[in-house]
Write an enzyme that holds these catalytic residues in place. Structure first.
Site, PDB file in Angstrom:
ATOM      1  N   ASP A   1     -11.603  22.187  -9.688  1.00 47.99           N
ATOM      2  CA  ASP A   1     -10.927  21.865 -10.950  1.00 47.99           C
ATOM      3  C   ASP A   1     -11.929  21.616 -12.063  1.00 47.99           C
ATOM      4  OD1 ASP A   1      -8.569  22.009  -9.642  1.00 47.99           O
ATOM      5  OD2 ASP A   1      -8.219  19.846  -9.542  1.00 47.99           O
TER       6      ASP A   1
ATOM      7  N   GLU B   1       8.658   9.000  -7.734  1.00 45.55           N
ATOM      8  CA  GLU B   1       8.605   9.361  -6.317  1.00 45.55           C
ATOM      9  C   GLU B   1       7.220   9.919  -5.990  1.00 45.55           C
ATOM     10  OE1 GLU B   1      10.892  13.224  -5.662  1.00 45.55           O
ATOM     11  OE2 GLU B   1      11.481  12.679  -7.709  1.00 45.55           O
TER      12      GLU B   1
ATOM     13  N   LYS C   1       4.283  12.460  -4.962  1.00 44.71           N
ATOM     14  CA  LYS C   1       3.994  13.888  -5.059  1.00 44.71           C
ATOM     15  C   LYS C   1       3.310  14.284  -3.765  1.00 44.71           C
ATOM     16  CE  LYS C   1       2.093  17.342  -8.215  1.00 44.71           C
ATOM     17  NZ  LYS C   1       1.748  18.288  -7.181  1.00 44.71           N
TER      18      LYS C   1
ATOM     19  N   ASP D   1       1.539  16.648  -0.975  1.00 48.65           N
ATOM     20  CA  ASP D   1       0.539  17.703  -1.042  1.00 48.65           C
ATOM     21  C   ASP D   1       0.799  18.673   0.098  1.00 48.65           C
ATOM     22  OD1 ASP D   1      -1.536  18.901  -2.231  1.00 48.65           O
ATOM     23  OD2 ASP D   1      -3.081  17.624  -1.354  1.00 48.65           O
TER      24      ASP D   1
ATOM     25  N   TYR E   1      13.055  16.826  -2.301  1.00 50.17           N
ATOM     26  CA  TYR E   1      12.905  16.057  -3.532  1.00 50.17           C
ATOM     27  C   TYR E   1      13.782  16.517  -4.686  1.00 50.17           C
ATOM     28  CZ  TYR E   1       9.186  19.621  -4.185  1.00 50.17           C
ATOM     29  OH  TYR E   1       8.477  20.762  -4.254  1.00 50.17           O
TER      30      TYR E   1
ATOM     31  N   LYS F   1      -1.489  12.069 -11.709  1.00 49.10           N
ATOM     32  CA  LYS F   1      -2.480  12.382 -10.674  1.00 49.10           C
ATOM     33  C   LYS F   1      -3.504  11.259 -10.600  1.00 49.10           C
ATOM     34  CE  LYS F   1      -1.804  16.775  -9.269  1.00 49.10           C
ATOM     35  NZ  LYS F   1      -2.817  17.738  -9.638  1.00 49.10           N
TER      36      LYS F   1
ATOM     37  N   CYS G   1     -47.134   3.521 -15.102  1.00 48.75           N
ATOM     38  CA  CYS G   1     -45.876   2.801 -15.278  1.00 48.75           C
ATOM     39  C   CYS G   1     -45.347   2.974 -16.707  1.00 48.75           C
ATOM     40  CB  CYS G   1     -46.094   1.317 -14.983  1.00 48.75           C
ATOM     41  SG  CYS G   1     -44.683   0.302 -15.413  1.00 48.75           S
TER      42      CYS G   1
ATOM     43  N   CYS H   1     -45.852  -0.564 -18.541  1.00 44.82           N
ATOM     44  CA  CYS H   1     -47.138  -1.214 -18.796  1.00 44.82           C
ATOM     45  C   CYS H   1     -48.331  -0.279 -18.649  1.00 44.82           C
ATOM     46  CB  CYS H   1     -47.306  -2.419 -17.880  1.00 44.82           C
ATOM     47  SG  CYS H   1     -47.566  -1.948 -16.166  1.00 44.82           S
TER      48      CYS H   1
ATOM     49  N   CYS I   1     -45.325   0.131  -9.296  1.00 42.88           N
ATOM     50  CA  CYS I   1     -46.206  -0.404 -10.318  1.00 42.88           C
ATOM     51  C   CYS I   1     -46.736  -1.704  -9.719  1.00 42.88           C
ATOM     52  CB  CYS I   1     -45.444  -0.694 -11.611  1.00 42.88           C
ATOM     53  SG  CYS I   1     -46.413  -1.709 -12.740  1.00 42.88           S
TER      54      CYS I   1
ATOM     55  N   CYS J   1     -46.400  -6.876 -15.118  1.00 41.36           N
ATOM     56  CA  CYS J   1     -45.652  -5.796 -15.769  1.00 41.36           C
ATOM     57  C   CYS J   1     -44.374  -6.369 -16.384  1.00 41.36           C
ATOM     58  CB  CYS J   1     -45.299  -4.709 -14.760  1.00 41.36           C
ATOM     59  SG  CYS J   1     -44.144  -3.499 -15.435  1.00 41.36           S
TER      60      CYS J   1
HETATM   61  S1  IVH Z   1       9.629  18.234  -8.455  1.00 35.87           S
HETATM   62  C1  IVH Z   1       9.744  20.910 -11.582  1.00 35.87           C
HETATM   63  N1  IVH Z   1       8.836  16.431  -6.782  1.00 35.87           N
HETATM   64  O1  IVH Z   1       4.335  19.722  -6.895  1.00 35.87           O
HETATM   65  C2  IVH Z   1       9.176  21.449 -10.337  1.00 35.87           C
HETATM   66  N2  IVH Z   1       7.545  18.415  -6.929  1.00 35.87           N
HETATM   67  O2  IVH Z   1       2.981  20.585  -9.297  1.00 35.87           O
HETATM   68  C3  IVH Z   1       8.560  20.413  -9.473  1.00 35.87           C
HETATM   69  N3  IVH Z   1       5.652  18.467  -5.376  1.00 35.87           N
HETATM   70  O3  IVH Z   1       5.596  22.987  -6.873  1.00 35.87           O
HETATM   71  C4  IVH Z   1       9.470  19.946  -8.454  1.00 35.87           C
HETATM   72  N4  IVH Z   1       6.031  16.520  -4.444  1.00 35.87           N
HETATM   73  O4  IVH Z   1       5.315  21.757  -4.635  1.00 35.87           O
HETATM   74  C5  IVH Z   1       8.575  17.640  -7.299  1.00 35.87           C
HETATM   75  N5  IVH Z   1       8.340  14.742  -5.306  1.00 35.87           N
HETATM   76  C6  IVH Z   1       8.067  15.935  -5.807  1.00 35.87           C
HETATM   77  C7  IVH Z   1       6.978  16.715  -5.368  1.00 35.87           C
HETATM   78  C8  IVH Z   1       6.748  17.958  -5.971  1.00 35.87           C
HETATM   79  C9  IVH Z   1       5.259  17.583  -4.456  1.00 35.87           C
HETATM   80  C10 IVH Z   1       4.957  19.736  -5.639  1.00 35.87           C
HETATM   81  C11 IVH Z   1       5.838  20.940  -5.639  1.00 35.87           C
HETATM   82  C12 IVH Z   1       5.658  21.600  -6.973  1.00 35.87           C
HETATM   83  C13 IVH Z   1       4.348  21.018  -7.398  1.00 35.87           C
HETATM   84  C14 IVH Z   1       4.244  21.008  -8.901  1.00 35.87           C
END
Ligand code: IVH
Length: 672
Positions: free
Chosen positions: A38, A116, A118, A120, A227, A318, A412, A415, A434, A439
């Site tokens: 990134d 909620e 996010k 991965d 979600y 994030k 140094c 000094c 040194c 010093c």
């Molecule tokens: S909401 C509007 N809720 O994050 C579209 N996404 O960066 C997003 N993701 O493609 C859907 N946890 O794969 C939503 N609680 C969550 C999530 C979530 C992970 C991922 C998802 C999306 C990506 C977007």
């Protein structure tokens, strides 16, 4: 940077980024991290923004991602699968809120939010018709994805049929994830079979879904969290006025929904949720890289709509990256209190783990050689939490050829005395010193060290510098000879502060022996060793008369340490300094050997807040003397959290982990 240089730099960046992609996607190389990727991509994008001419028509970076694989049947999404806009700080989160409020205009209703996790993993959309799972698909480019129905059917979290009453039609969005534990097991098996390891849970989860053998998908023990609802037949629409209602409906239809989610009245509640997640994120069984925040009301979501690929009504917070790339502008040298020269790297300022980093210690010459670090290099820096930043890697491929090797100066910088090169006892590393006892750089650092080891809070580095400049002190002992009159005569030192300073120095005339030993700044004698020495000898007189052999006898004290302690006491300059201290009334308090009791054996304490009578140090000493241990962070292994007034985040962490929380009274009972 001019256009030509920018073009050259962009070429190098592109090559490195492509290589990272290749290593990550094709070779599953676990050493590739998102943060570095990134960081370099950001640099390339900003160069391209500054010099649009250097942009490539067929940019390799905007290709690959998201295109459906040809081996799968394609699926057109009825409802586009969007992405999220990221925010990286509370400031950006508030900007997001302000943008929304502005858009909604003066009659904006009070906004409620839903927060909620996010996850991965891999985004998946699931269509159910008449309660039956009919299709599972990946996101692809958002419009067209891959049909992975057979594979999602073997993920046990995903219901094949919905319980009654169910909507005639529903499309559920969620994330296929792999637990950290499963990844560990999988990687152990991969290694045994001589196969490459998976870089992270996201890669492993995505790989397990985006291949054609559903028996293999099944064996990978994937999980799923729902979600969002992308489509819902009219029969059920009355039930979902809010995003939080959607979560509730998903839950009642048998979909796994995370327990970590919250309806928030305002942004300050969102922040609380974010902080709560920050505290448990590492220990959470699944990978999370942030928090998703939505405007809860679905009618408002519609009003706010979508810009580009992302909805306006949602944002992904994030957590700050712990690694970033930057360039080394210069390497300078600092003189430590022991005289050791420490190289210091200066960077183009860059944001890591939430703070701007512009320099980092390189520790010693060995480190520079091990990294092959040169001035002008692009480096990866790392900063985890409160830990000091460090250079972890040099991106050699990004060199332009103009980088300069660093050489330790021969004299140094403070000094101009000739620098001495010394090998450590084992001959594995060299340090540069040194050796001038007077010093100025060394001296001011040893005074600072002395003062902070004795907790003389009122005397900070600025005051010390001032006192030295005025000729009032030449070493730490002189502090004890200062009078109020000396200070109040100085410009900007009011009578009050002069009095405070003198009092605070006087109060520390009888430091506990371990503190005093630490304050002397003997090479290799830190907090632990100082305590070991005090425990062993009891009094300073015995300690200073001891021979090298006597130090060698002590557990935890190696030859380099005992050598350094004997050398300190043998040195005429140090002898004079000690005599001066004693003549000014400084006398360390002998150490009472109390560790005969093991009352608190195996008990691990964490301290937080201010205790009513005990100082932190006193509480610590008590615990250690009774055979217990003190740790700085709460974990599931913590036996007690000893909490005083105004406790910090350790308190909530302890509550969450079910760690027993006690106050000073309870503690004194335990320690009686
Ligand atoms: S909401 C509007 N809720 O994050 C579209 N996404 O960066 C997003 N993701 O493609 C859907 N946890 O794969 C939503 N609680 C969550 C999530 C979530 C992970 C991922 C998802 C999306 C990506 C977007």
């Amino acid at each position: 940077m001019n256009k030509d240089e920018a073009k050259k730099r962009a070429e190098k960046l592109r090559a490195e980024i492509s290589d990272l992609r290749f290593r990550y996607h094709v070779k599953n190389d676990p050493s590739v991290t998102d943060d570095i990727y990134d960081s370099l991509t950001r640099e390339l994008r900003s160069l391209e923004a500054k010099f649009p001419d250097i942009r490539l028509k067929d940019d390799p970076l905007s290709r690959v991602a998201g295109k459906p694989l040809p081996k799968f049947e394609k699926v057109s999404h009825k409802e586009r699968m969007l992405s999220l806009n990221d925010v990286f700080s509370y400031e950006e989160l508030e900007d997001w809120q302000n943008r929304i409020l502005k858009l909604l205009g003066s009659k904006a209703p009070k906004l409620g939010y839903f927060a909620e996790l996010k996850f991965d993993g891999l985004a998946i959309t699931l269509r159910y018709e008449n309660g039956k799972l009919v299709q599972g698909a990946t996101r692809g480019d958002g419009f067209v994805g891959e049909n992975v129905t057979e594979n999602v059917k073997v993920i046990s979290d995903i219901p094949l049929a919905l319980p009654k009453p169910y909507p005639a039609e529903i499309e559920v969005r969620g994330e296929v994830v792999m637990s950290k534990k499963t990844l560990e097991e999988l990687n152990a098996a991969q290694e045994k079979a001589g196969l490459p390891r998976f870089a992270n849970t996201r890669n492993a989860a995505a790989g397990a879904v985006r291949q054609l053998d559903s028996a293999l998908t099944k064996s990978r023990k994937l999980n799923f969290f729902a979600y969002d609802i992308a489509e819902l037949s009219p029969d059920f629409r009355v039930r979902t006025k809010k995003h939080s209602d959607e979560h509730r409906l998903l839950f009642s239809l048998g979909f796994p929904v995370s327990e970590h989610e919250k309806i928030c009245e305002d942004i300050s509640e969102v922040k609380k949720f974010i902080e709560g997640v920050r505290a448990i994120r590492e220990k959470f069984p699944f990978g999370t890289d942030g928090v998703v925040i939505s405007v809860d009301d679905l009618a408002l979501q519609d009003r706010l709509g979508v810009v580009g690929k992302a909805p306006r009504y949602m944002a992904a917070f994030k957590y700050p990256a712990e690694k970033a790339t930057t360039r080394v502008i210069d390497i300078t040298v600092q003189v430590g209190r022991t005289g050791v020269l420490t190289p210091l790297a200066h960077f183009e300022p860059t944001l890591v783990a939430g703070s701007t980093v512009s320099k980092a210690t390189l520790h010693n010459m060995d480190q520079i050689e091990r990294l092959d670090l040169r001035i002008g290099d692009t480096v990866v820096i790392q900063k985890a939490g409160d830990v000091i930043p460090e250079v972890v890697e040099v991106l050699v491929k990004l060199r332009s050829g103009k980088e300069k090797k660093f050489k330790m100066p021969a004299t140094c910088p403070a000094c101009s005395t000739k620098i001495e090169k010394r090998e450590n006892l084992a001959g594995e590393s060299v340090a540069y010193y040194c050796v001038n006892k007077h010093c100025p750089a060394k001296n001011i650092r040893s005074i600072n060290h002395f003062v902070s080891a004795l907790d003389i809070y009122e005397v900070g580095p600025k005051i010390i510098e001032r006192l030295k400049d005025e000729g009032l002190i030449t070493d730490a002992a002189d502090l004890f000879a200062l009078t109020e009159a000396d200070l109040s005569g100085l410009e900007r030192f009011g009578e009050k502060s002069a009095k405070n300073i003198i009092e605070s120095i006087r109060e520390k005339k009888n430091p506990p022996l371990p503190r005093f030993m630490m304050a002397l700044g003997i090479i290799h004698v830190g907090e632990e060793t100082a305590r070991d020495l005090a425990k062993h000898f009891g009094t300073f007189e015995k300690l200073r008369k001891a021979k090298k052999e006597n130090f060698d006898e002590i557990e935890n004290i190696g030859p380099a340490v005992s050598e350094s302690i004997s050398a300190y006491f043998a040195d005429a300059h140090n002898k004079k300094f000690l005599e001066k201290l004693f003549s000014l009334g400084v006398k360390p308090v002998s150490y009472k050997l109390q560790a005969t009791s093991y009352k608190l054996k195996d008990k691990i304490f964490v301290l937080t807040g201010t205790l009513p009578t005990l100082s932190r140090e006193e509480a610590k000493e008590k615990i250690i003397s009774l055979g217990g241990k003190v740790s700085s962070a709460v974990s599931k292994n913590t036996s007690y959290l000893l909490a005083g007034a105004d406790p910090g985040s350790k308190f909530t962490n302890a509550q969450k982990l079910g760690v027993k929380i006690i106050d000073e009274k309870d503690f004194l009972k335990l320690a009686k």
